[in-house]
Design a protein around this motif. Structure first.
Motif, PDB file in Angstrom:
ATOM      1  N   SER A   1       0.664   5.843   0.021  1.00 56.09           N
ATOM      2  CA  SER A   1      -0.159   7.172   0.558  1.00 56.09           C
ATOM      3  C   SER A   1       0.738   8.218  -0.287  1.00 56.09           C
ATOM      4  O   SER A   1       1.951   8.509   0.312  1.00 56.09           O
ATOM      5  CB  SER A   1      -0.446   7.292   1.757  1.00 56.09           C
ATOM      6  OG  SER A   1      -1.113   8.532   1.881  1.00 56.09           O
TER       7      SER A   1
ATOM      8  N   ARG B   1      -4.181   7.488  -2.500  1.00 54.45           N
ATOM      9  CA  ARG B   1      -3.653   6.124  -2.159  1.00 54.45           C
ATOM     10  C   ARG B   1      -4.042   5.009  -3.111  1.00 54.45           C
ATOM     11  O   ARG B   1      -4.618   5.302  -3.910  1.00 54.45           O
ATOM     12  CB  ARG B   1      -3.819   6.132  -0.540  1.00 54.45           C
ATOM     13  CG  ARG B   1      -5.467   5.637  -0.548  1.00 54.45           C
ATOM     14  CD  ARG B   1      -6.115   5.289   0.984  1.00 54.45           C
ATOM     15  NE  ARG B   1      -5.449   5.952   1.883  1.00 54.45           N
ATOM     16  CZ  ARG B   1      -5.456   5.451   3.375  1.00 54.45           C
ATOM     17  NH1 ARG B   1      -5.879   4.506   3.658  1.00 54.45           N
ATOM     18  NH2 ARG B   1      -5.060   6.702   4.107  1.00 54.45           N
TER      19      ARG B   1
ATOM     20  N   ARG C   1       1.409  12.201  -0.243  1.00 53.66           N
ATOM     21  CA  ARG C   1       1.028  13.445   0.401  1.00 53.66           C
ATOM     22  C   ARG C   1       1.709  14.506   0.296  1.00 53.66           C
ATOM     23  O   ARG C   1       2.968  14.557  -0.259  1.00 53.66           O
ATOM     24  CB  ARG C   1       1.101  13.231   2.096  1.00 53.66           C
ATOM     25  CG  ARG C   1       0.625  12.007   2.423  1.00 53.66           C
ATOM     26  CD  ARG C   1       0.845  11.464   3.942  1.00 53.66           C
ATOM     27  NE  ARG C   1       0.244  10.138   4.286  1.00 53.66           N
ATOM     28  CZ  ARG C   1       0.324   9.424   5.307  1.00 53.66           C
ATOM     29  NH1 ARG C   1       1.024  10.049   6.314  1.00 53.66           N
ATOM     30  NH2 ARG C   1      -0.431   8.380   5.553  1.00 53.66           N
TER      31      ARG C   1
ATOM     32  N   PRO D   1      -5.299   1.141   2.229  1.00 49.12           N
ATOM     33  CA  PRO D   1      -6.301   2.159   1.587  1.00 49.12           C
ATOM     34  C   PRO D   1      -7.880   1.891   2.100  1.00 49.12           C
ATOM     35  O   PRO D   1      -7.892   0.752   2.698  1.00 49.12           O
ATOM     36  CB  PRO D   1      -6.424   1.871   0.276  1.00 49.12           C
ATOM     37  CG  PRO D   1      -4.964   1.027  -0.037  1.00 49.12           C
ATOM     38  CD  PRO D   1      -4.635   0.516   1.306  1.00 49.12           C
TER      39      PRO D   1
ATOM     40  N   THR E   1      -0.241   1.102   5.242  1.00 50.15           N
ATOM     41  CA  THR E   1      -0.931   2.383   4.823  1.00 50.15           C
ATOM     42  C   THR E   1      -2.295   2.054   4.289  1.00 50.15           C
ATOM     43  O   THR E   1      -2.932   2.740   3.748  1.00 50.15           O
ATOM     44  CB  THR E   1      -0.128   3.456   4.108  1.00 50.15           C
ATOM     45  OG1 THR E   1       0.067   2.663   2.882  1.00 50.15           O
ATOM     46  CG2 THR E   1       1.043   3.892   4.679  1.00 50.15           C
TER      47      THR E   1
ATOM     48  N   GLU F   1      -2.895  13.891   2.818  1.00 47.43           N
ATOM     49  CA  GLU F   1      -3.063  12.807   1.696  1.00 47.43           C
ATOM     50  C   GLU F   1      -3.650  13.431   0.563  1.00 47.43           C
ATOM     51  O   GLU F   1      -4.967  14.004   0.656  1.00 47.43           O
ATOM     52  CB  GLU F   1      -3.908  11.727   2.344  1.00 47.43           C
ATOM     53  CG  GLU F   1      -3.933  10.601   1.286  1.00 47.43           C
ATOM     54  CD  GLU F   1      -4.510   9.271   2.123  1.00 47.43           C
ATOM     55  OE1 GLU F   1      -3.703   8.590   2.573  1.00 47.43           O
ATOM     56  OE2 GLU F   1      -5.645   9.236   1.934  1.00 47.43           O
TER      57      GLU F   1
ATOM     58  N   THR G   1       0.767  -1.308  -0.027  1.00 44.41           N
ATOM     59  CA  THR G   1       0.206  -0.006   0.036  1.00 44.41           C
ATOM     60  C   THR G   1       0.702   1.131   0.112  1.00 44.41           C
ATOM     61  O   THR G   1       2.036   1.186   0.434  1.00 44.41           O
ATOM     62  CB  THR G   1      -0.820   0.076   1.100  1.00 44.41           C
ATOM     63  OG1 THR G   1      -0.144  -0.252   2.446  1.00 44.41           O
ATOM     64  CG2 THR G   1      -1.794  -1.058   1.058  1.00 44.41           C
TER      65      THR G   1
END
Length: 165
Positions: free
Chosen positions: A76, A86, A78, A165, A163, A83, A74
């Motif tokens: 993300s 993702r 930013r 989703p 992380t 964020e 996973t």
């Protein structure tokens, strides 16, 4: 004749078992390589250089972006801690160059797949990928008109948290 047929059956059986064993061994080696790279990728990375469609972004703009990667594939993206999007990745570190497929799970590109390549060091990483529907890059280049995105990262923090989703 019966003995000849038995010998052929034996040979075919041994050949099939050998092939299955080799395939299982290759799959196991690939799975271990994937997990090794996933563990090494896990953590927070700041973008230090970004080139899109041959146009290099200003360093101060690129450095506002970070990516948090989980050991489960996973990620993300930013901007200044907020964020943006993702998703998940699929990787194959046994290929040369190493292969990555990027799938956003949020935002306007949700459900699309971006084909790319990556290079991984202990504290640096390179990623080059193409827009959805365009073939995978063969080199770490982004030229005007090709739509490719070239990203260079430096590690900020290493972790193994997801992380998801």
């Amino acid at each position: 004749m019966q003995r000849s047929f038995s010998g052929l059956k034996y040979f075919v059986t041994i050949a099939m078992l050998t092939t299955l064993t080799a395939t299982a061994s290759a799959d196991d080696t690939r799975a271990k390589a994937i997990q090794k790279d996933r563990n090494q990728i896990a953590g927070t990375w700041k973008i230090v250089a970004l080139t899109v469609n041959g146009n290099k972004s200003k360093d101060e703009d690129a450095q506002k972006l970070t990516v948090v990667n989980g050991a489960d594939g996973t990620w993300s993206l930013r901007s200044e801690g907020n964020e943006i999007v993702r998703g998940t990745t699929s990787i194959d570190p046994t290929l040369k160059p190493k292969m990555i497929d990027i799938q956003p799970t949020t935002g306007g590109d949700k459900g699309k797949t971006y084909l790319g390549i990556y290079d991984l060091g202990e504290s640096t990483r390179k990623l080059c990928f193409a827009p959805a529907g365009i073939e995978r890059p063969a080199a770490f280049k982004s030229n005007p008109g090709d739509g490719r995105i070239l990203v260079k990262f430096e590690r900020v923090e290493k972790n193994t948290e997801s992380t998801s989703p």
